[in-house]
Scaffold this motif. Structure first.
Motif, PDB file in Angstrom:
ATOM      1  N   THR A  81       0.818  -1.211   0.000  1.00 53.91           N
ATOM      2  CA  THR A  81       0.000   0.000   0.000  1.00 53.91           C
ATOM      3  C   THR A  81       0.851   1.260   0.000  1.00 53.91           C
ATOM      4  O   THR A  81       0.455   2.288  -0.551  1.00 53.91           O
ATOM      5  N   ASP A  87      -6.184   5.900  -3.917  1.00 51.39           N
ATOM      6  CA  ASP A  87      -7.179   5.460  -4.890  1.00 51.39           C
ATOM      7  C   ASP A  87      -6.713   4.285  -5.748  1.00 51.39           C
ATOM      8  O   ASP A  87      -7.516   3.675  -6.466  1.00 51.39           O
ATOM      9  N   GLN A  90      -7.082  -0.193  -4.306  1.00 56.59           N
ATOM     10  CA  GLN A  90      -8.130  -1.149  -4.687  1.00 56.59           C
ATOM     11  C   GLN A  90      -7.624  -2.164  -5.719  1.00 56.59           C
ATOM     12  O   GLN A  90      -8.034  -3.337  -5.708  1.00 56.59           O
ATOM     13  N   TYR A  91      -6.701  -1.759  -6.586  1.00 56.98           N
ATOM     14  CA  TYR A  91      -6.175  -2.675  -7.600  1.00 56.98           C
ATOM     15  C   TYR A  91      -5.175  -3.654  -6.993  1.00 56.98           C
ATOM     16  O   TYR A  91      -5.015  -4.777  -7.481  1.00 56.98           O
ATOM     17  N   LYS A  93      -5.641  -4.937  -4.021  1.00 52.95           N
ATOM     18  CA  LYS A  93      -6.540  -5.953  -3.454  1.00 52.95           C
ATOM     19  C   LYS A  93      -6.991  -6.933  -4.543  1.00 52.95           C
ATOM     20  O   LYS A  93      -7.082  -8.139  -4.306  1.00 52.95           O
ATOM     21  N   LYS A  94      -7.258  -6.388  -5.698  1.00 54.42           N
ATOM     22  CA  LYS A  94      -7.685  -7.242  -6.814  1.00 54.42           C
ATOM     23  C   LYS A  94      -6.586  -8.231  -7.190  1.00 54.42           C
ATOM     24  O   LYS A  94      -6.856  -9.431  -7.398  1.00 54.42           O
ATOM     25  N   ASP A 192     -15.006   4.086   0.860  1.00 54.52           N
ATOM     26  CA  ASP A 192     -15.027   3.000  -0.120  1.00 54.52           C
ATOM     27  C   ASP A 192     -14.927   1.639   0.566  1.00 54.52           C
ATOM     28  O   ASP A 192     -15.248   0.600  -0.029  1.00 54.52           O
ATOM     29  N   ALA A 193     -14.468   1.611   1.830  1.00 52.72           N
ATOM     30  CA  ALA A 193     -14.458   0.360   2.596  1.00 52.72           C
ATOM     31  C   ALA A 193     -15.873  -0.151   2.807  1.00 52.72           C
ATOM     32  O   ALA A 193     -16.088  -1.345   3.018  1.00 52.72           O
ATOM     33  N   ASN A 197     -15.070  -1.292  -4.081  1.00 51.37           N
ATOM     34  CA  ASN A 197     -13.907  -0.851  -4.849  1.00 51.37           C
ATOM     35  C   ASN A 197     -13.731  -1.777  -6.049  1.00 51.37           C
ATOM     36  O   ASN A 197     -14.561  -2.658  -6.289  1.00 51.37           O
ATOM     37  N   SER A 199     -11.975  -4.261  -6.610  1.00 60.70           N
ATOM     38  CA  SER A 199     -11.841  -5.700  -6.356  1.00 60.70           C
ATOM     39  C   SER A 199     -13.194  -6.395  -6.338  1.00 60.70           C
ATOM     40  O   SER A 199     -13.258  -7.627  -6.410  1.00 60.70           O
ATOM     41  N   THR A 202     -16.094  -5.356  -0.630  1.00 58.77           N
ATOM     42  CA  THR A 202     -15.820  -4.269   0.307  1.00 58.77           C
ATOM     43  C   THR A 202     -14.899  -4.749   1.423  1.00 58.77           C
ATOM     44  O   THR A 202     -14.851  -5.938   1.756  1.00 58.77           O
ATOM     45  N   ASP A 203     -14.199  -3.801   2.029  1.00 56.53           N
ATOM     46  CA  ASP A 203     -13.330  -4.142   3.163  1.00 56.53           C
ATOM     47  C   ASP A 203     -14.143  -4.681   4.334  1.00 56.53           C
ATOM     48  O   ASP A 203     -13.687  -5.576   5.056  1.00 56.53           O
TER      49      ASP A 203
END
Length: 449
Positions: A81, A87, A90-91, A93-94, A192-193, A197, A199, A202-203
């Motif tokens: 991270t 921003d 999120q990618y 996480k994906k 966004d959590a 996002n 992925s 959500t978180d």
């Protein structure tokens, strides 16, 4: 440290964030010190950047590099991270979610007793269960943070708290008075959590599934600091809860010399005892220009000597020349905090930083940015261990009305830095892991059940 028939093999799978990986490393060292074998999984560049374990533990901690697949919008080489603006995380996480199959293959071939995973790898618990491996959801959130987020149903269903305002007050399952909640600007930054996002998950959902699918929950906490929150977690989760202690840092002098330390030490040696404010916001927090200006003005107006690890607004260095040091590259944080001239730490409220500061009796001034920092700050404020905002510098550092924060920092040192307390928590966890290891492993090692 000799290996015995009841030695464990534990796989660790933290989130791709140094604020998450470092506590996992500290716990890995404590477990390896008792003869247990650790396989630590992460992306290659992360492993190369992590501190290496001491030589006597190197044979028991294996680092396993898992290359991240290419994902659109994820810059090449970004594996943590700290490599990304908020921003773009999120990618990451994906890409992490795409490691499920390689991780399953590693677990199947290495056949560990337990896996410890973070919320990002919410799928790890179900993979482990399918393979007959026991699992620990090891969250880096403190008890107050975990308790505020709440039970799995509140995280998974997504209809209990829908708006930012819903996160600015304690939830219904907290039976005692508390100020632990997000401020509006804190939750707004990370909403966004809740909403989702790139992925597709959500978180909050990740955290809900992660704690639901594990065998036990472990967290970086202790009854000496937050007993009511740990009792609450036992009530809202129908599974064992294990605080692992505060995982305090080791002796700063064992971290070795760096090129920067001699000149930093020379400047610190020239300051009066307990007068310097150390300012650092970790690798994950990236202040905006407005926030940088606000912090800079607070430091300038305080009149206190300071050491700031940051990139600064134009003209600031000239205006504070002779009183403050501005540093824009890596510094040995533990050595700075351990120096007698440092009296306070202006920090983002990350728990790693709080533990390090309180281990050396340093008063905390809190300036939160993202993630769970706001919840950490509320607990520290509630306990009068820390005070928010940069305007509090002079009161917390030198004025009579801030004495309570300096005294509380001294009171916390025996709790946050006590090796015997830490040992007790780790032994408690390890005893459970040994008693509840999968039956197949007990039989294979010739142990009578």
């Amino acid at each position: 440290m000799a290996k015995t028939h009841d030695s464990l093999h534990v796989v660790m799978l933290p989130r791709l964030a140094f604020g998450r990986m470092l506590p996992y490393i500290e716990l890995a060292k404590l477990m390896a010190g008792k003869g247990h074998r650790i396989s630590f999984l992460s992306a290659p560049r992360n492993i190369d950047r992590l501190p290496k374990p001491p030589p006597d533990l190197a044979s028991l901690i294996s680092f396993v590099k898992l290359p991240l697949p290419a994902v659109e919008h994820l810059p090449e080489g970004a594996e943590a991270t700290s490599d990304l603006p908020y921003d773009k995380i999120q990618y990451l996480k994906k890409a992490f979610d795409m490691l499920q199959e390689p991780i399953a293959q590693f677990l199947e071939s290495s056949d560990p007793d337990w896996i410890m995973y973070d919320f990002a790898s919410y799928w790890a618990g179900s993979i482990a269960s399918r393979l007959g491996i026991r699992s620990v959801f090891f969250t880096i959130l403190i008890g107050a943070g975990s308790g505020f987020l709440g039970p799995s149903w509140a995280l998974k269903e997504g209809d209990y708290r829908k708006t930012p305002e819903d996160f600015t007050k304690p939830p219904e399952w907290v039976p005692f008075p508390t100020k632990v909640a997000f401020r509006y600007f804190e939750i707004k930054k990370i909403f966004d959590a809740v909403t989702g996002n790139a992925s597709g998950v959500t978180d909050l959902y990740r955290a809900g599934v992660a704690q639901e699918s594990c065998d036990i929950i472990a967290l970086r906490s202790s009854y000496e600091v937050e007993p009511e929150w740990l009792s609450l977690l036992k009530d809202i989760h129908a599974k064992p809860i294990f605080p692992v202690g505060q995982l305090p840092p080791g002796d700063p002098e064992t971290r070795g010399e760096t090129d920067s330390w001699p000149s930093i030490k020379e400047w610190l040696d020239g300051q009066k005892k307990g007068t310097v404010v150390y300012v650092a916001f970790g690798s994950e927090s990236k202040p905006s220009q407005i926030e940088l200006t606000e912090i800079a003005l607070g430091l300038e107006l305080s009149g206190l000597p300071f050491f700031w690890l940051v990139m600064l607004p134009n003209g600031f260095e000239e205006r504070v020349r002779g009183r403050g040091v501005v540093w824009d590259s890596w510094v040995p944080q533990l050595k700075i905090l351990a120096h007698d001239s440092v009296g306070g730490f202006l920090t983002h409220g990350g728990w790693n930083s709080a533990v390090e500061a309180l281990s050396f009796e340093r008063a905390l001034i809190l300036f939160t940015f993202v993630a769970d920092q706001g919840l950490n700050a509320r607990l520290l404020e509630e306990r009068q261990i820390g005070q928010s905002v940069a305007e509090s510098l002079r009161p917390v550092m030198v004025e009579e009305k801030g004495r309570v924060y300096r005294e509380k920092a001294k009171e916390m040192r025996p709790i946050f830095g006590d090796k015997d307390i830490q040992e007790r928590y780790v032994n408690n966890l390890l005893n459970y892991l040994k008693e509840r290891r999968p039956v197949k492993h007990l039989k294979s090692k010739g142990i009578t059940i």
